[in-house]
Design an enzyme around this catalytic site. Structure first.
Site, PDB file in Angstrom:
ATOM      1  N   GLY A   1       5.453   2.971  -0.092  1.00  0.00           N
ATOM      2  CA  GLY A   1       6.236   3.932  -0.776  1.00  0.00           C
ATOM      3  C   GLY A   1       5.083   4.286  -2.594  1.00  0.00           C
ATOM      4  O   GLY A   1       4.388   4.372  -1.823  1.00  0.00           O
TER       5      GLY A   1
ATOM      6  N   SER B   1       1.035  -1.438   0.327  1.00  0.00           N
ATOM      7  CA  SER B   1       0.108   0.071   0.092  1.00  0.00           C
ATOM      8  C   SER B   1       0.930   1.069   0.645  1.00  0.00           C
ATOM      9  O   SER B   1       2.148   0.990  -0.042  1.00  0.00           O
ATOM     10  CB  SER B   1      -0.770  -0.033   1.431  1.00  0.00           C
ATOM     11  OG  SER B   1      -0.189   0.167   2.277  1.00  0.00           O
ATOM     12  N   LYS B   2       0.545   1.770  -0.152  1.00  0.00           N
ATOM     13  CA  LYS B   2       0.927   3.706  -0.223  1.00  0.00           C
ATOM     14  C   LYS B   2       1.976   3.819   0.794  1.00  0.00           C
ATOM     15  O   LYS B   2       2.896   4.424   0.865  1.00  0.00           O
ATOM     16  CB  LYS B   2      -0.133   4.732  -0.318  1.00  0.00           C
ATOM     17  CG  LYS B   2      -0.355   5.431  -1.264  1.00  0.00           C
ATOM     18  CD  LYS B   2      -1.419   6.730  -0.931  1.00  0.00           C
ATOM     19  CE  LYS B   2      -2.427   7.117  -1.504  1.00  0.00           C
ATOM     20  NZ  LYS B   2      -3.533   7.777  -1.572  1.00  0.00           N
ATOM     21  N   ARG B   3       1.521   2.960   2.274  1.00  0.00           N
ATOM     22  CA  ARG B   3       2.788   3.410   3.505  1.00  0.00           C
ATOM     23  C   ARG B   3       3.893   2.940   2.444  1.00  0.00           C
ATOM     24  O   ARG B   3       5.115   3.554   3.278  1.00  0.00           O
ATOM     25  CB  ARG B   3       1.919   3.420   4.545  1.00  0.00           C
ATOM     26  CG  ARG B   3       1.879   2.185   4.856  1.00  0.00           C
ATOM     27  CD  ARG B   3       1.417   1.762   6.415  1.00  0.00           C
ATOM     28  NE  ARG B   3       1.206   0.292   6.177  1.00  0.00           N
ATOM     29  CZ  ARG B   3       1.504  -1.079   6.228  1.00  0.00           C
ATOM     30  NH1 ARG B   3       2.804  -0.303   6.742  1.00  0.00           N
ATOM     31  NH2 ARG B   3       1.055  -2.158   6.284  1.00  0.00           N
TER      32      ARG B   3
END
Ligand code: GLU
Length: 467
Positions: A241, A237-239
């Site tokens: 990168g 997911s986004k966290r």
């Protein structure tokens, strides 16, 4: 039989790399079998679907070069067809109207949870022949007996007993169709032969097969692709990168590098790591897809990107570099003063991304604001204005502005002034680049051109004399 595959994203966000990998595998499978690849936008969730996401999908597919064979289709354009099929299922006794209220269903759920049972619809309205109203949904009559076996091309056989499945809603109270219905209708109408999608849909597949059976439609083959995890083992997911395809573009990756990275996420062909597109098409097979989740490794992607920067035909890199130069305010389509093919060749060894390459190329186009302090301190010492002056006069008269001749000027200057080569090349480098880092000095000069070289030498001479 013509192989027909599809990529069916819901346009509710950016195009995620997981989606891109699904698209790539579907595309490869179609290309390998000289089949067709369809892009189907599943935009029936009107609240969550946005035009921007549709555009992000188109942009991502185009950037990756995943071409589709027909115009993309939109499920929102197909509502009459879904209505017809729902009517057919009602007429043939495969579906029924249900007016159970939200509260009733919630209570049922709570009771089931309390009894540690799997929450599911109890079939209350199934045989009641309820008339349609603005409070009724349509439910599919899942067979009570028997089971469904998915002969999954990646995961192997998966068998689910029908009694595990409840009667799913296929039309909401407002008549709008639900995901499982629209997918089935489109897969059937588009004659999809291979449904290749993420394994988060595995629970839907037996339900979809039951609906296809009720419609007497042939069944496609299924291939469910395992999840992609971040380095910590959680779903990517986004966290972790960058996860959106366009973010990888923005961060300076080549589409070919990302494709090569994605194809190896869960698929292998011996121990080969580097695949051209035509090799991917030739070697790809669903049978070689690993059923277990794979982990996204940014370092490896970066390594691949550098590999592609190093080994691709520079003319293929140029358009991407132009794009990145554009993002830092350099219009290399208009300003043709720099030979871009030579620029790529000169920069690619030290740059792992196109962002780095564009940034490292800035001084070829734009005057730098200040000298890098450390480099200037080291390179600009007493007397270096004379060195630069000597170079300036020689460069001004030089007949041809080419690498070899430029190299000779630097060498001869060192000899004439009885200085080591570094004592000439370093002040020269800092004078024309603003810092002590650049490709070899002769190439840098050749790329920069005479006019900018002379102006920057003059600027450095004045700078030294002012100090
Ligand atoms: N629209 C679904 C999604 O984005 C995919 C449906 C499918 O591939 O069957 O998750």
């Amino acid at each position: 039989m013509t192989v027909i595959t599809r990529f069916a994203p819901s346009p509710t966000g950016y195009l995620h790399v997981g989606g891109a990998r699904t698209a790539l595998f579907s595309w490869l499978y179609a290309r390998k079998h000289q089949g067709e690849f369809i892009l189907r936008i599943e935009d029936t969730d009107l609240e969550r679907s946005t035009k921007e996401s549709v555009q992000a999908i188109f942009d991502g597919m185009e950037w990756l070069g995943l071409s589709y064979d027909t115009e993309p289709t939109f499920q929102t354009h197909n509502f009459p067809r879904y209505k017809d099929i729902i009517a057919t299922l009602l007429e043939t006794g495969h579906a029924y109207h249900c007016d159970c209220s939200k509260e009733e269903l919630e209570l049922l759920r709570e009771q089931q949870m309390a009894a540690k049972e799997k929450p599911r619809y109890n079939g209350k309205c199934r045989d009641m022949n309820k008339p349609q109203s603005d409070k009724t949904v349509v439910r599919f009559k899942t067979p009570v007996d028997g089971s469904i076996t998915i002969a999954d091309l990646v995961k192997g056989d998966i068998t689910v007993a029908n009694k595990e499945l409840d009667d799913l809603v296929i039309a909401r109270t407002d008549g709008s169709p639900t995901y499982n219905l629209t997918v089935v209708v489109d897969d059937m109408d588009m004659k999809i032969t291979h449904v290749i999608r993420g394994d988060d849909h595995i629970n839907n597949t037996p339900r979809q097969i039951n609906i296809l059976n009720a419609l007497n439609a042939p069944l496609p083959e299924y291939a469910h692709l395992p999840m992609i995890l971040g380095s910590d083992g959680a779903r990517l997911s986004k966290r972790h990168g960058a996860v959106s395809v366009m973010q990888f573009r923005d961060e300076g990756y080549l589409p070919q590098a990302l494709l090569n990275y994605l194809v190896r996420l869960g698929w292998s062909h011996g121990d080969q790591e580097i695949f051209s597109i035509s090799e991917m098409i030739e070697f790809f097979d669903l049978a070689d897809v690993n059923g277990a989740a794979s982990t996204f490794n940014m370092e490896k992607l970066l390594w691949l990107n550098h590999h592609y920067l190093m080994h691709s035909d520079p003319t293929e890199i140029v358009p991407h570099l132009i794009w990145h130069l554009g993002t830092i305010g350099i219009d290399a389509n208009t300003d043709k003063s720099v030979d871009l093919v030579e620029l790529v060749k000169a920069q690619r060894e030290r740059c792992k991304t196109l962002v780095e390459m564009a940034e490292a190329s800035r001084y070829f186009y734009q005057e730098f604001e200040v000298y890098d302090e450390k480099s200037a301190k080291k390179a600009f010492s007493e007397g270096s204005d004379d060195v630069l002056n000597h170079l300036k006069n020689t460069f001004a008269q030089l007949g041809n502005w080419e690498k070899e001749a430029l190299h000779d000027v630097v060498k001869n200057t060192a000899e004439t002034l009885e200085l080591g080569l570094g004592k000439v090349a370093q002040p020269l480098r800092v004078a024309i680049c603003g810092s002590g880092v650049s490709p070899s000095i002769d190439i840098t000069l050749a790329l920069l051109g005479r006019e900018k070289t002379l102006a920057r030498l003059q600027r450095a001479i004045s700078h030294i004399q002012r100090a």
